[in-house]
Scaffold this motif. Sequence first.
Motif, PDB file in Angstrom:
ATOM      1  N   LYS A 273      -5.335  -3.691  -0.259  1.00 42.17           N
ATOM      2  CA  LYS A 273      -5.491  -2.926  -1.516  1.00 42.17           C
ATOM      3  C   LYS A 273      -5.592  -1.434  -1.240  1.00 42.17           C
ATOM      4  O   LYS A 273      -6.318  -1.195  -0.051  1.00 42.17           O
ATOM      5  CB  LYS A 273      -6.644  -3.450  -2.331  1.00 42.17           C
ATOM      6  CG  LYS A 273      -6.462  -4.950  -2.713  1.00 42.17           C
ATOM      7  CD  LYS A 273      -7.617  -5.418  -3.638  1.00 42.17           C
ATOM      8  CE  LYS A 273      -7.528  -6.884  -4.030  1.00 42.17           C
ATOM      9  NZ  LYS A 273      -8.645  -7.433  -4.764  1.00 42.17           N
ATOM     10  N   LEU A 274      -5.092  -0.542  -2.169  1.00 41.43           N
ATOM     11  CA  LEU A 274      -5.499   0.997  -1.853  1.00 41.43           C
ATOM     12  C   LEU A 274      -6.616   1.366  -2.471  1.00 41.43           C
ATOM     13  O   LEU A 274      -7.179   0.936  -3.853  1.00 41.43           O
ATOM     14  CB  LEU A 274      -4.130   1.681  -2.401  1.00 41.43           C
ATOM     15  CG  LEU A 274      -2.878   1.276  -1.597  1.00 41.43           C
ATOM     16  CD1 LEU A 274      -1.923   2.024  -2.233  1.00 41.43           C
ATOM     17  CD2 LEU A 274      -3.005   1.711  -0.179  1.00 41.43           C
TER      18      LEU A 274
ATOM     19  N   GLN B  11     -10.139   1.603  -7.268  1.00 41.69           N
ATOM     20  CA  GLN B  11      -8.585   0.898  -6.731  1.00 41.69           C
ATOM     21  C   GLN B  11      -7.477   1.629  -7.441  1.00 41.69           C
ATOM     22  O   GLN B  11      -7.192   1.962  -8.471  1.00 41.69           O
ATOM     23  CB  GLN B  11      -8.479  -0.519  -7.179  1.00 41.69           C
ATOM     24  CG  GLN B  11      -7.481  -1.262  -6.299  1.00 41.69           C
ATOM     25  CD  GLN B  11      -7.355  -2.766  -6.940  1.00 41.69           C
ATOM     26  OE1 GLN B  11      -8.076  -3.193  -7.634  1.00 41.69           O
ATOM     27  NE2 GLN B  11      -6.288  -3.370  -6.443  1.00 41.69           N
ATOM     28  N   ILE B  12      -6.576   1.881  -6.489  1.00 39.73           N
ATOM     29  CA  ILE B  12      -5.189   2.600  -6.903  1.00 39.73           C
ATOM     30  C   ILE B  12      -3.922   1.293  -6.800  1.00 39.73           C
ATOM     31  O   ILE B  12      -3.914   0.728  -5.608  1.00 39.73           O
ATOM     32  CB  ILE B  12      -4.811   3.650  -5.833  1.00 39.73           C
ATOM     33  CG1 ILE B  12      -5.831   4.630  -6.063  1.00 39.73           C
ATOM     34  CG2 ILE B  12      -3.393   4.298  -6.416  1.00 39.73           C
ATOM     35  CD1 ILE B  12      -6.305   5.212  -7.172  1.00 39.73           C
TER      36      ILE B  12
ATOM     37  N   GLN C 135       2.024  -9.224   2.819  1.00 39.91           N
ATOM     38  CA  GLN C 135       0.685  -9.116   1.845  1.00 39.91           C
ATOM     39  C   GLN C 135       0.269  -7.960   1.923  1.00 39.91           C
ATOM     40  O   GLN C 135      -0.924  -7.695   1.197  1.00 39.91           O
ATOM     41  CB  GLN C 135      -0.138 -10.404   2.369  1.00 39.91           C
ATOM     42  CG  GLN C 135       0.448 -11.833   2.065  1.00 39.91           C
ATOM     43  CD  GLN C 135       0.457 -12.048   0.680  1.00 39.91           C
ATOM     44  OE1 GLN C 135      -0.089 -11.392  -0.157  1.00 39.91           O
ATOM     45  NE2 GLN C 135       1.229 -13.045   0.430  1.00 39.91           N
ATOM     46  N   GLY C 136       0.662  -7.107   2.821  1.00 42.17           N
ATOM     47  CA  GLY C 136       0.026  -5.881   2.972  1.00 42.17           C
ATOM     48  C   GLY C 136       0.417  -4.853   1.899  1.00 42.17           C
ATOM     49  O   GLY C 136       1.378  -5.258   1.236  1.00 42.17           O
ATOM     50  N   VAL C 137      -0.178  -3.670   1.765  1.00 38.07           N
ATOM     51  CA  VAL C 137       0.493  -2.569   0.958  1.00 38.07           C
ATOM     52  C   VAL C 137       1.834  -2.235   1.226  1.00 38.07           C
ATOM     53  O   VAL C 137       2.137  -1.771   2.231  1.00 38.07           O
ATOM     54  CB  VAL C 137      -0.455  -1.521   0.855  1.00 38.07           C
ATOM     55  CG1 VAL C 137       0.010  -0.551  -0.074  1.00 38.07           C
ATOM     56  CG2 VAL C 137      -1.781  -2.070   0.493  1.00 38.07           C
ATOM     57  N   PRO C 138       2.789  -2.397   0.473  1.00 39.21           N
ATOM     58  CA  PRO C 138       4.054  -2.106   0.355  1.00 39.21           C
ATOM     59  C   PRO C 138       4.459  -0.674   0.766  1.00 39.21           C
ATOM     60  O   PRO C 138       3.896   0.160  -0.234  1.00 39.21           O
ATOM     61  CB  PRO C 138       4.938  -2.864  -0.681  1.00 39.21           C
ATOM     62  CG  PRO C 138       3.894  -2.605  -1.718  1.00 39.21           C
ATOM     63  CD  PRO C 138       2.690  -2.953  -0.937  1.00 39.21           C
TER      64      PRO C 138
ATOM     65  N   GLU D 148      -0.107   7.959   0.082  1.00 34.15           N
ATOM     66  CA  GLU D 148      -0.484   8.199   1.654  1.00 34.15           C
ATOM     67  C   GLU D 148      -1.918   8.645   1.788  1.00 34.15           C
ATOM     68  O   GLU D 148      -2.489   8.618   2.901  1.00 34.15           O
ATOM     69  CB  GLU D 148       0.556   9.504   1.850  1.00 34.15           C
ATOM     70  CG  GLU D 148       1.827   9.124   2.014  1.00 34.15           C
ATOM     71  CD  GLU D 148       3.042  10.198   2.145  1.00 34.15           C
ATOM     72  OE1 GLU D 148       2.645  11.418   2.006  1.00 34.15           O
ATOM     73  OE2 GLU D 148       4.131   9.907   2.807  1.00 34.15           O
ATOM     74  N   ALA D 149      -2.487   9.262   0.781  1.00 31.23           N
ATOM     75  CA  ALA D 149      -3.912   9.690   0.785  1.00 31.23           C
ATOM     76  C   ALA D 149      -4.880   8.658   0.810  1.00 31.23           C
ATOM     77  O   ALA D 149      -6.181   8.772   0.772  1.00 31.23           O
ATOM     78  CB  ALA D 149      -4.156  10.620  -0.401  1.00 31.23           C
ATOM     79  N   CYS D 150      -4.551   7.350   0.319  1.00 29.93           N
ATOM     80  CA  CYS D 150      -5.414   6.399   0.028  1.00 29.93           C
ATOM     81  C   CYS D 150      -5.822   5.751   1.032  1.00 29.93           C
ATOM     82  O   CYS D 150      -5.128   5.777   2.313  1.00 29.93           O
ATOM     83  CB  CYS D 150      -4.786   5.382  -0.962  1.00 29.93           C
ATOM     84  SG  CYS D 150      -4.562   5.688  -2.554  1.00 29.93           S
TER      85      CYS D 150
END
Length: 252
Positions: free
Chosen positions: A103-104, A119-120, A13-16, A95-97
């Motif tokens: 969510k990013l 949001q990205i 469920q995390g950011v892949p 990587e900068a998020c």
Amino acid sequence: IDDNLLDDGHVNQGVPGLNCYPHQNGERIERFSRKVFVGGLPPDIDEDEITSSFRRFGHLVVDWPHKAESKSYFPPKGYAFLLFQEESSVQALIEACMEEDGKLYLCVSSPTIKDKPVQIRPWNLSDSDFVMDGSQPLDPRKTIFVGGVPRPLRAIELAMIMDRLYGGVCYAGIDTDPELKYPKGAGRVAFSNQQSYIAAISARFVQLQHGDIDKRDRHFLSVHFGTVAVSLLCRCDFVFFSVQVCAVTKLK
């Protein structure tokens, strides 16, 4: 998506993909679409300011629905798409998020708002296909087309939903455009048995619940896929999508 849908451990469920990029023969493998959704933009930010905010990651074009027709310099609904020339720019952006609740986010500024988190939402190419049962051959005679699929929906989530409703799902795929490899709002689901296939096409419409959408406005929209009109209803904390399913004659 209902959190209980993915309790079988298939989904992270995390950011892949954060800080984990595979290489092949010394070259970085493309993992993301070059088209990236950015939402929650300041209301007074224009196209040039959006471009300036993300130019450090690489050459890009800023776009949003009906941009050419509207001739507007401001995204009308607070979101836009970043179309990068290189896929590596998307990886650099990720990587900068900063990450929060899976969510990013990245901070951008406008003439009146400083450092607003937006949001990205990148699209991971591996989310376009999911094989639920690899022992079953894909039979085009037991495959349905699904229209009106919310674009954040991943293939595994579509497979889980349809399997919960009708059973017998062996494959689900999200249709993407050939150039940017970004979801087009449609998909395909293949079943392993005739009973599940008939049940799905007999239903014609199913309701999907997806929480990863901006839900500030309550309104009805009409989304057209050929001669098909699909209703989209935004409510409170979730977005309910009615999507049409119909038979297809072959797999693409």
